[in-house]
Design a protein around this motif. Structure first.
Motif, PDB file in Angstrom:
ATOM      1  N   ALA A  40    -123.414  -0.734 -14.405  1.00 15.06           N
ATOM      2  CA  ALA A  40    -123.659  -1.570 -15.573  1.00 15.06           C
ATOM      3  C   ALA A  40    -124.610  -0.906 -16.556  1.00 15.06           C
ATOM      4  O   ALA A  40    -124.490  -1.102 -17.767  1.00 15.06           O
ATOM      5  CB  ALA A  40    -124.207  -2.927 -15.131  1.00 15.06           C
ATOM      6  N   LYS A  65    -119.028  -5.630 -12.169  1.00 12.80           N
ATOM      7  CA  LYS A  65    -119.676  -5.060 -13.353  1.00 12.80           C
ATOM      8  C   LYS A  65    -119.629  -6.030 -14.528  1.00 12.80           C
ATOM      9  O   LYS A  65    -120.604  -6.187 -15.267  1.00 12.80           O
ATOM     10  CB  LYS A  65    -118.990  -3.747 -13.720  1.00 12.80           C
ATOM     11  CG  LYS A  65    -119.796  -2.811 -14.605  1.00 12.80           C
ATOM     12  CD  LYS A  65    -119.038  -1.507 -14.836  1.00 12.80           C
ATOM     13  CE  LYS A  65    -118.658  -0.847 -13.524  1.00 12.80           C
ATOM     14  NZ  LYS A  65    -117.894   0.394 -13.744  1.00 12.80           N
ATOM     15  N   THR A  68    -122.278  -8.631 -14.018  1.00 14.13           N
ATOM     16  CA  THR A  68    -123.620  -8.083 -14.232  1.00 14.13           C
ATOM     17  C   THR A  68    -123.896  -7.869 -15.707  1.00 14.13           C
ATOM     18  O   THR A  68    -124.964  -8.237 -16.222  1.00 14.13           O
ATOM     19  CB  THR A  68    -123.779  -6.749 -13.482  1.00 14.13           C
ATOM     20  OG1 THR A  68    -123.586  -6.969 -12.082  1.00 14.13           O
ATOM     21  CG2 THR A  68    -125.166  -6.152 -13.699  1.00 14.13           C
ATOM     22  N   VAL A  69    -122.921  -7.295 -16.419  1.00 11.95           N
ATOM     23  CA  VAL A  69    -123.122  -7.027 -17.839  1.00 11.95           C
ATOM     24  C   VAL A  69    -123.239  -8.324 -18.622  1.00 11.95           C
ATOM     25  O   VAL A  69    -124.056  -8.435 -19.548  1.00 11.95           O
ATOM     26  CB  VAL A  69    -121.987  -6.145 -18.385  1.00 11.95           C
ATOM     27  CG1 VAL A  69    -122.033  -6.053 -19.909  1.00 11.95           C
ATOM     28  CG2 VAL A  69    -122.071  -4.740 -17.775  1.00 11.95           C
ATOM     29  N   GLU A  73    -125.808  -9.335 -21.373  1.00  7.94           N
ATOM     30  CA  GLU A  73    -125.126  -9.068 -22.642  1.00  7.94           C
ATOM     31  C   GLU A  73    -125.882  -9.611 -23.844  1.00  7.94           C
ATOM     32  O   GLU A  73    -125.917  -8.991 -24.906  1.00  7.94           O
ATOM     33  CB  GLU A  73    -123.711  -9.659 -22.617  1.00  7.94           C
ATOM     34  CG  GLU A  73    -122.838  -9.190 -23.756  1.00  7.94           C
ATOM     35  CD  GLU A  73    -121.384  -9.611 -23.543  1.00  7.94           C
ATOM     36  OE1 GLU A  73    -120.621  -9.495 -24.524  1.00  7.94           O
ATOM     37  OE2 GLU A  73    -121.017 -10.042 -22.440  1.00  7.94           O
TER      38      GLU A  73
END
Length: 240
Positions: A40, A65, A68-69, A73
């Motif tokens: 990430a 991912k 997580t992002v 974000e």
């Protein structure tokens, strides 16, 4: 700037130069950053450089991912005004993984049979916009490559275009490595010709607008042949 941001700039310069060489508008070619096997943090670094489209080959890794992002974000988007992240599944899809794809990805570029498309359609959550779909075509008949055979692509496109929850956007191809630029152009031209042939048939509710082909080694040849989206990993993130 990080190495990834520098690399992104270099790839964009390659795209601009390739478009200039064949008289195309660089705005007509989108860059998909292939982030498979990178974490990430690498995606966040690329986001800081303005990149918003990411491709993942491995579904479980990709979903982890994505989650997580997404948690990070909001902070990452403050670094740029380029908008939210868009996630593309570009790897093979087994039947037992279609729900993960339908629930978490924005695009799927690797649909090569109707059964998978039907499952994606059925499992796309109603609150999400339609899943954007490209058909993967085995344009050169590579024995180790996934993809619908070119002669079967039109029929599959007709069937997929009728499914609710999906929007057919185009074709994706991954031909075998070519010996030189001319040979690479010829391979990509086959996919471009098939793309045009399906659109000219006039059997789809709306014309396809995405021709996804070209990677780090052959993006110039793909753009010469008409690619509208290049999928670049190594030149952005480094060797895996």
């Amino acid at each position: 700037m990080t190495m990834i941001v520098d690399n992104l700039q270099a790839v964009h310069e390659r795209i601009v130069a390739a478009c200039a060489a064949c008289g195309r508008d660089p705005q007509a070619v989108r860059l998909l950053a292939v982030s498979k096997t990178f974490g990430a943090d690498a995606v966040i670094d690329a986001m800081a450089g303005g990149q918003r489209m990411f491709g993942e080959n491995y579904i479980q890794e990709g979903v982890e991912k994505i989650l997580t992002v997404r948690e990070r974000e909001a902070d990452a988007l403050r670094l740029s005004s380029s908008g939210p992240v868009q996630w593309h599944c570009i790897g093979p899809i087994q039947s037992n993984k279609t729900r993960l794809v339908a629930e978490h990805f924005d695009w799927v570029q690797s649909v090569d049979r109707l059964k998978i498309a039907q499952r994606l359609s059925e499992q796309r959550p109603a609150h999400l916009p339609p899943l954007q779909v490209c058909l993967q075509v085995n344009i050169d008949g590579g024995p180790t490559k996934s993809g619908v055979a070119p002669q079967d692509a039109l029929a599959l496109a007709e069937d997929v275009a009728r499914l609710p929850g999906l929007q057919l956007r185009g074709l994706m191809s991954i031909p075998e490595p070519a010996m030189d630029f001319v040979a690479a152009c010829a391979l990509h031209k086959r996919a471009a010709d098939l793309f045009d042939q399906i659109n000219r048939a006039g059997v789809l509710p709306q014309a396809m607008d995405t021709l996804s082909m070209g990677m780090t080694a052959d993006l110039e040849a793909a753009i010469q042949a008409g690619s509208t989206m290049v999928r670049v990993g190594t030149a952005i993130f480094g060797n895996r």
